[in-house]
Design an enzyme around this catalytic site. Structure first.
Site, short mmCIF file in Angstrom:
data_model
loop_
_atom_site.label_atom_id
_atom_site.label_comp_id
_atom_site.label_asym_id
_atom_site.label_seq_id
_atom_site.Cartn_x
_atom_site.Cartn_y
_atom_site.Cartn_z
N GLU A 104 58.12 45.66 38.87
CA GLU A 104 57.91 45.26 37.48
C GLU A 104 57.76 46.53 36.66
OE1 GLU A 104 55.24 41.21 38.11
OE2 GLU A 104 54.45 42.87 36.93
N ASP A 110 46.33 43.40 28.44
CA ASP A 110 46.11 44.50 29.38
C ASP A 110 44.72 45.11 29.28
OD1 ASP A 110 48.53 45.05 30.99
OD2 ASP A 110 49.47 45.10 29.01
N TYR A 149 54.48 33.48 38.43
CA TYR A 149 53.45 34.52 38.46
C TYR A 149 52.10 33.85 38.22
CZ TYR A 149 51.47 39.21 37.55
OH TYR A 149 50.75 40.37 37.59
#
Lengths: 397, 266
Positions: free
Chosen positions: B49, B60, B174
Site C-alpha cells: 500500500e 491517520d 480491509y
C-alpha cells in the site's frame, strides 16, 4: 427549488459524507435522533426554554442610528447576537447538540474552536448539562485568544493545543475528528459550524435558524418591511446560514456573505474561498469550495480574526453561491479593524473581529444606498475576546 | 486474475496470511520510494500500500501524519506518486494499492486518475474518507480501468454494511482492527478475533486486518484469524529512523522479514 439538502446530505452539488467508515454508524444515528427531536415537543420546549432563560433570547434588533447618520445612506440595523450568553451566536448550536448528546446517552463532548467562541459555548453547555468536555484549539489561536482559553478552563473543559499544520482552526478540526473516530462509543463531536459530514451542515443551520426567524419578525415589526440587504461574516458560515435562512425565499432581499480578505490576494494571505485559489473539493467530511493548490493540498489561510481563518466553507453556502442567491465578498484585516473601532466609538458596541468584517462591508455599501433603504447586519459576537489582539496590533502598527 | 487476487491465492495455497505493507510515498524522498518497496518485496511482502500524502490526514495518527508532512515538504504530488508506481512496475509485479484521501484524486480529475493509474500499473485504490455511499462518483471509471476499489469496514459497520462493501469492493476487504486512527499500538482489541470471524462470514472477498498492528506477536495472532495482515506505521517509523541513508533497503528488509514470517498459520 428542491428540498435542500437531499437524503444524502447534498445541497445541489455540495455536501455529502466523506468520512472514515468508523463514523458512518454514528452519523446515521445522529441524523435519526436529530430528525426525531425536531418533532419532539418535550425536547423542543426544553431547548426553547434554555434559549430564553439561559442564552437570553430573543436578542434585540438595534438601529445603529449614529453609524447610519455618519455614512449618510441606508439605515443600519444590528441583530445583537453579541448579547447572547457567552458572547456570540455559538451557544444556540452548542446547547442544541449538548442536549442531543444527553439523548444519545454519551457522557463526553469534544469540539474544535478557532476564536474560542464555540469552545466557550461548548464548555458552557457541557458544564450546564454535566458532560465531560475537551476542546481542540490551534496553538496560534490559543495565543491570540488567550482570555477564551482561560474561560474554557474555568468552565471545566480540557483545552488541548494543536501544534500541527498552521496551528489554527483547520488543524483543530483534524484533531477533533481523530478523537471522535477513536472514542465514537462514548463521545459526541459538537461541530461548531455548518461544516462537516451530513447531518452537521443542516443541523447546525437549523439550530442557528432562530437568528433569522427572530430578525425577520423584529424587522417586520419595526419597519413593516424587509431589509434591502442582509450582511453576515462567513468563516465556516453558521451565523450567516442562521440569519440568511429566513430571507432566502425573498428574492428582493440581497444576501451578502463577507469572507476574510486577510492581507490581500495570493495563496495563504486570506480565507476567501470564492477567490482564485478556491475550487470544489473535500475537506473535513464535506464536498465544498476549498482553498487548495493544484495538487489538491489544502492551502494555509490568514485572517486577523481566528474564527474566519479557515480554508473551506459550509456546503450550503457553496450552493447559494452557485445558484447566485447569496453574493460573497471579502473584507481585509485593516478594514475589519477600522470597522471594529468605528462601531465601538459611535455606538458603544464592541464587535468581535469576525463580525467587524460584516460591519466593514455595510460601511462600504451604505453611503451609495438611499436613506429609505436598510441593511441588516448580523452582529454575531462581541469583541471582548479581541482586546489583547487589537492592542497588540496597535502596538505593532 | 488480478495481481491482488492472485497474491491472496498464493498465500492461501502456502497456508499463510498475505502480508500487506504500507509506506508513505515520498518519505524520505520520491527517489528512495521504489527502493523501500523493493526492500519490502524482498522481505516477502505480498502487497504494497502506497500512501498518497495529504495535508489534512484525519484518519491517520502522528506517525503517518509526520511521514505525509515530510513527503509534502519534498513536493510529493499525486502525479509524482503515479510516476513512482510506473518505475516500480517496470521492475516488479508486486500488487500496488494506493491509500489516499478523496481530495487529491478529485483535484487530479477522477477519470484522468483512473486512466493514468491503470496505465502505470496501480492494482487497487483505497480511500480513507470515502464510505460506500460516496463511492458512486469513483466506481465507474475505476471499474472500467480494472482497478479494484478497496473498501474499509470496522467494528461499527454491522453485517449489512460489511456484506454490501464486500460486494461493491474488489481485491480484498480491509477490516479496521479498532475504532481510531492509524498508528502502532501495544495490544489488540479483546474482541478482534470475533470481529474477524464475523467479517469473514459476511464477506465474499478475502479480509485483511489493519490499523495498529505493529509487532511480531500481533501479526502472528491476526494471521491466524484473517486472510491478510496490514502493517503500516511500524514500517513508516522504521523508514523515519533510518532516513535518507544507504541502509534504507537493508533496514526495511531486515525489519519486515520477521513480521512476514509470522504470517504462517498454525
Amino acid at each position: 427549488m428542491k428540498k435542500q439538502p437531499d437524503v444524502r446530505g447534498y445541497f445541489g452539488d455540495f455536501g455529502g459524507r466523506f468520512v472514515p467508515e468508523t463514523l458512518m454508524a454514528s452519523l446515521v444515528e445522529l441524523e435519526d435522533l436529530w430528525k426525531r427531536t425536531a418533532k419532539d415537543r418535550g425536547f423542543q420546549s426544553r431547548f426553547k426554554e434554555l434559549l430564553q432563560r439561559y442564552v437570553g433570547r430573543p436578542t434585540p434588533l438595534y438601529p445603529a442610528r449614529r453609524l447610519a447618520a455618519l455614512l449618510g445612506g441606508a439605515q443600519i440595523w444590528l441583530k445583537r447576537e453579541d448579547l447572547c450568553h457567552t458572547g456570540s451566536h455559538k451557544l444556540n448550536n452548542a446547547l442544541g447538540q449538548a442536549l442531543l448528546t444527553r439523548e444519545m446517552e454519551k457522557h463526553r463532548v469534544i469540539a474544535e474552536t478557532g476564536a474560542g467562541q464555540h469552545g466557550v459555548a461548548v464548555a458552557t453547555a457541557a458544564s450546564l448539562l454535566g458532560l465531560d468536555c475537551r476542546i481542540y484549539m490551534g496553538a496560534e489561536d490559543m495565543r491570540r485568544q488567550e482570555s477564551n482559553v482561560r474561560r474554557m478552563r474555568w468552565l471545566g473543559a480540557e483545552v488541548v493545543a494543536v501544534e500541527a499544520g498552521s496551528r489554527t482552526l483547520k488543524d483543530a478540526i483534524n484533531e477533533a475528528l481523530r478523537d471522535w473516530v477513536t472514542n465514537i462509543h462514548t463521545t459526541h463531536y459538537i461541530l461548531g459550524s455548518v461544516l462537516g459530514p451530513h447531518p452537521f451542515p443542516v443541523m447546525v443551520r437549523d439550530f442557528q435558524a432562530v437568528i433569522g426567524v427572530e430578525a425577520f419578525a423584529q424587522f417586520r415589526e419595526s419597519t413593516r418591511s424587509l431589509p434591502d440587504a442582509v450582511v453576515a461574516c462567513v468563516g465556516g458560515g453558521s451565523n450567516a446560514a442562521g440569519i440568511f435562512s429566513a430571507f432566502v425565499p425573498f428574492d428582493q432581499v440581497r444576501l451578502i456573505g463577507v469572507e476574510a480578505g486577510g492581507r490581500g490576494s495570493g495563496p495563504g494571505q486570506h480565507a476567501a474561498r470564492f477567490s482564485d485559489d478556491g475550487r470544489p473539493g473535500v475537506l473535513h467530511g464535506t464536498l465544498t469550495q476549498v482553498l487548495q493548490d493544484v495538487d489538491g493540498q489544502v492551502l494555509g489561510t490568514h485572517s486577523v480574526s481566528a474564527g474566519m481563518d479557515y480554508p473551506a466553507i459550509g456546503p450550503e453556502h457553496a450552493q447559494w453561491e452557485q445558484a447566485g442567491r447569496v453574493s460573497y465578498v471579502k473584507v481585509g484585516d485593516r478594514e475589519a479593524i477600522e470597522a471594529f473601532r468605528l462601531l465601538t466609538r459611535l455606538e458603544g458596541i464592541i464587535p468581535a473581529l469576525e463580525s467587524s468584517h460584516a460591519v466593514a462591508y455595510a460601511v462600504q455599501i451604505a453611503p451609495a444606498m438611499p436613506l429609505k433603504a436598510s441593511i441588516l447586519i448580523n452582529l454575531s459576537g462581541r469583541g471582548d475576546k479581541d482586546m489583547d489582539e487589537v492592542a497588540r496590533l496597535e502596538e505593532g502598527a | 486474475m488480478s495481481r491482488i487476487t492472485s497474491a491472496f491465492q498464493t498465500a492461501q495455497g502456502e497456508n499463510r496470511a498475505a502480508f500487506i505493507a504500507y509506506v508513505t510515498a515520498g518519505d524520505p524522498s520520491l527517489a528512495r520510494t521504489p527502493e523501500i518497496v523493493f526492500g519490502l518485496a524482498s522481505a516477502g511482502a505480498d502487497i504494497i500500500e502506497l500512501g498518497v500524502p495529504f495535508s489534512d490526514p484525519i484518519a491517520d495518527g502522528p506517525t503517518n501524519q509526520r511521514a505525509a508532512e515530510r513527503a509534502l515538504s519534498g513536493g510529493t504530488s499525486l502525479t509524482d506518486v503515479l510516476t513512482v508506481v510506473g518505475e516500480i512496475r517496470s521492475r516488479s509485479e508486486i500488487p500496488l494499492v494506493l491509500f489516499t484521501y478523496a481530495n487529491p484524486v478529485i483535484s487530479y480529475g477522477i477519470d484522468r486518475f483512473a486512466e493514468d493509474a491503470a496505465r502505470v500499473g496501480v492494482d487497487g485504490v483505497l480511500f480513507t474518507d470515502v464510505p460506500e455511499e460516496e463511492l458512486d462518483r469513483f466506481l465507474p471509471t475505476l471499474r472500467s480501468a480494472a482497478i479494484d476499489p478497496i473498501l474499509l469496514v470496522t467494528s461499527t459497520s454491522g453485517k449489512a454494511r460489511i456484506r454490501s462493501a464486500s460486494r461493491t469492493g474488489g481485491g480484498f476487504l480491509y477490516l479496521v482492527s479498532r475504532t481510531g486512527v492509524t498508528g502502532a499500538r501495544l495490544d489488540l482489541d479483546a474482541d478482534l478475533e470475533d470481529l474477524v470471524i464475523r467479517t469473514r462470514k459476511s464477506s465474499r472477498l478475502p479480509v485483511a486486518v489493519g490499523f495498529g498492528i505493529s509487532n511480531a506477536d500481533q501479526v502472528r495472532k491476526v494471521a491466524n484469524w484473517a486472510d491478510g495482515v496490514v502493517v503500516g506505521s511500524a514500517i513508516v517509523n522504521q523508514v523515519a529512523a533510518v532516513g535518507d541513508s544507504d541502509e534504507l533497503f537493508s533496514a526495511v528488509e531486515a525489519f519486515t522479514r520477521p513480521l512476514v514470517e509470522m504470517c504462517r498459520k498454525i
